[in-house]
Design a protein around this motif. Structure first.
Motif, short mmCIF file in Angstrom:
data_model
loop_
_atom_site.label_atom_id
_atom_site.label_comp_id
_atom_site.label_asym_id
_atom_site.label_seq_id
_atom_site.Cartn_x
_atom_site.Cartn_y
_atom_site.Cartn_z
N SER A 170 0.25 -1.46 -0.07
CA SER A 170 -0.30 -0.04 -0.18
C SER A 170 0.94 1.51 -0.63
CB SER A 170 -1.03 -0.08 1.40
OG SER A 170 -1.36 1.05 1.39
N ALA A 171 2.14 1.45 1.13
CA ALA A 171 3.03 2.11 0.64
C ALA A 171 3.35 2.90 -0.56
CB ALA A 171 3.57 2.25 1.70
N LEU A 227 2.15 4.75 -7.06
CA LEU A 227 3.15 5.52 -7.95
C LEU A 227 4.13 6.90 -6.86
CD1 LEU A 227 0.21 5.64 -9.99
CD2 LEU A 227 2.54 5.05 -10.44
N GLY A 228 3.17 7.37 -6.06
CA GLY A 228 4.50 8.36 -4.94
C GLY A 228 5.61 8.85 -4.87
N TYR A 232 -6.25 7.78 -9.30
CA TYR A 232 -5.50 6.34 -9.36
C TYR A 232 -5.12 5.31 -10.43
CZ TYR A 232 -1.23 5.02 -6.51
OH TYR A 232 0.21 4.22 -5.57
N PHE A 290 1.43 11.49 2.30
CA PHE A 290 1.26 10.42 0.86
C PHE A 290 1.75 8.97 0.74
CE2 PHE A 290 0.17 9.60 -3.29
CZ PHE A 290 -1.29 9.38 -3.57
N SER A 339 0.33 6.03 2.86
CA SER A 339 -1.17 5.94 3.13
C SER A 339 -1.41 5.74 3.71
CB SER A 339 -1.78 4.13 2.90
OG SER A 339 -0.67 3.47 1.86
N THR A 387 -6.99 3.36 5.46
CA THR A 387 -6.56 2.09 4.77
C THR A 387 -5.25 1.37 6.28
OG1 THR A 387 -4.34 3.15 4.23
CG2 THR A 387 -5.64 2.70 2.10
N LEU A 446 -6.69 0.98 -0.96
CA LEU A 446 -7.97 1.81 -1.64
C LEU A 446 -9.38 1.37 -1.64
CD1 LEU A 446 -5.94 4.73 -2.87
CD2 LEU A 446 -6.85 5.50 -1.04
#
Ligand code: PFF
Length: 478
Positions: A23-24, A27-28, A104, A231, A234, A239, A332
């Motif tokens: 999750s972490a 794309l970020g 996303y 961000f 997450s 989440t 998400l």
């Protein structure tokens, strides 16, 4: 007999860690972090980032995991279970999650398209990317509304199938295979990228310490780093509360939170070694080093210029990015699904996971389709508030495109607000001692409790307030 009312969680702690790291890492980290670090002062930025990860990221992450585990509930119900005053904050989480999921997935769809393009190049097919420049490819993709929407839907369908499979049978299984695979692909791409002629400039840009940006605009750099920590881990979307509720009470929450935070930062650093040296090696201009251009133009050009091995590295790279994006987006989607299934179970109707996953995906699909059709603002679609600001000297960022608009509501407003209120709730309403009791279950130690207590009550909320201001400033441009 199979019990329909049973709430099932992750099968193992490793599975939970893979899902949470999945999750972490998204794309970020891959396109956001490297450039921000380079711009923000390289190694100097890294120190600030790590400091914020400790006092803000770790503290909130631990609070959210504990909140989920102590209430065995999804985001919506967990807030309501521990505080009457902050009950409504829980409702913010599924809204934010669905908004982020929508845009996303539009980006995830682009990643799938690039994966397909590189497969085409490898096969020498006419639908491949061979002989075409990255900018042309990207412009024709975002300009082709039907195609963009179809790819966005393919990405969402992947999410739907995984989340329908359940927490352990879908999400855990996908991430337990996907995360190690992502790591291996990342290492291969790093080796190729760092051995390209001219790659050193990229490493220097990202890693060489440069205190100048910090000295000149410390507050700007601080807010960039803060927003990124937030961000990228997450946080404040429900989440981590949801994933926390699926974990085993015997496991150490502090260790888990530390591992997740450390892996998030590590993958950001590694991603930088994969993308920036390659981007610098092709001599791309500075503006093409960040945002969508980096992934969909600059790097595609790198693969295009690599000769026969190009498509192979292209496939590896876009498969890696698609995996990173999908393991984030399933977390998400799980936020609204967890709420709906928990509610249904409490009403004695069984969990009906398949049905609710479909519902939540459909809502996200509508917004995702609009984002795709808008093509990052290039297709002339109506965007909220655009008319209103038409006479202004400069259009605020958030009405440039649907993606920016949804991002402004989610990342700019709801996330930092929810993060701030979560801190205040844990620090002052519920009290840090409740978190301590949850952490210390089964004889686990909470050596950093003093630090945690001080941060969650004073330092983290102040920083969150600052990040909220920073995000508003970014989006509204004041
Ligand atoms: N952490 C993801 C990234 O860095 O790309 C994005 C994200 C995923 C944010 C899940 C929030 C979330 F709940």
């Amino acid at each position: 007999m199979h019990n329909m009312d049973e709430r099932k969680g992750f099968r193992s702690n490793l599975g939970f860690l893979m899902a949470a790291i999945g999750s972490a890492v998204g794309l970020g980290n891959i396109w956001g972090f490297p450039f921000k670090m380079g711009r923000g002062g390289g190694f100097a930025f890294l120190l600030l980032y790590l400091l914020l990860t400790a006092v803000c990221g770790f503290v909130l992450l631990l609070s959210e995991l504990a909140l989920g585990r102590m209430t065995s509930s999804n985001g919506v119900m967990a807030y309501g279970a521990v505080s009457r005053r902050f009950r409504w904050v829980g409702w913010v989480t599924p809204v934010t999650a669905v908004l982020i999921l929508s845009f996303y997935s539009a980006l995830g769809g682009y990643c799938v398209k690039y994966l397909v393009l590189n497969v085409g190049s490898l096969l020498g097919a006419p639908w491949g990317a061979a002989g075409r420049d990255g900018a042309t490819i990207f412009a024709s993709l975002i300009g082709n509304q039907a195609e963009s929407v179809i790819y966005g839907m393919i990405f969402l369908l992947l999410n739907l199938l995984i989340v329908m499979g359940g927490v352990s049978g879908g999400i855990e299984r996908f991430c337990t295979v996907g995360m190690p695979a992502l790591f291996v692909m990342l290492v291969i791409v790093i080796i190729r990228s760092c051995t390209l002629p001219g790659a050193a400039a990229g490493l220097r840009f990202m890693y060489a310490p440069n205190f100048e940006p910090l000295r000149q605009n410390f507050l700007d750099v601080l807010k960039t780093a803060g927003g990124q920590v937030f961000f990228s881990l997450s946080l404040a979307v429900g989440t981590m509360v949801t994933y926390g509720s699926y974990t085993d009470r015997r496991q150490s929450l502090t260790k888990n939170a530390a591992v997740i935070a450390a892996c998030g930062a590590l993958v950001g650093l590694l991603a930088g070694m994969a993308v920036l040296p390659a981007a610098f090696a092709t001599g791309a201009p500075m503006e093409a080093m960040g945002g969508p251009d980096l992934l969909f133009i600059t790097l595609q050009n790198v693969f295009g210029k690599m000769g026969p091995a190009g498509p192979i590295f292209g496939i590896l790279f876009y498969a890696l990015v698609t995996l990173a994006a999908a393991s984030s987006s399933v977390s998400l989607l799980e936020v609204p699904v967890a709420y709906l299934t928990d509610r249904s179970r409490l009403l004695g109707r069984g969990d009906r996971r398949r049905r609710y996953t479909l519902w939540a995906t459909l809502v996200a699909a509508v917004l995702c389709a609009v984002t795709c059709a808008d093509g990052l603002g290039t297709n002339g679609l109506w965007v909220p508030f655009q008319r209103f600001f038409a006479g202004a000297e400069r259009l605020p960022v958030f009405c440039e495109s649907w993606l920016s608009f949804l991002d402004m509501i989610a990342e700019g407003l709801l996330m930092p607000l929810c993060g701030l209120l979560t801190c205040v709730m844990v620090g002052w309403d519920l009290g840090p001692d409740a978190i301590r009791r949850e952490v210390e279950l089964h004889g686990n130690r909470f050596a950093s409790y003093g630090f945690y207590r001080f941060c969650v009550r004073y330092v983290t909320p102040l920083l969150m307030l600052f990040i909220l201001w920073g995000q508003l400033k970014n989006f509204f441009g004041f």
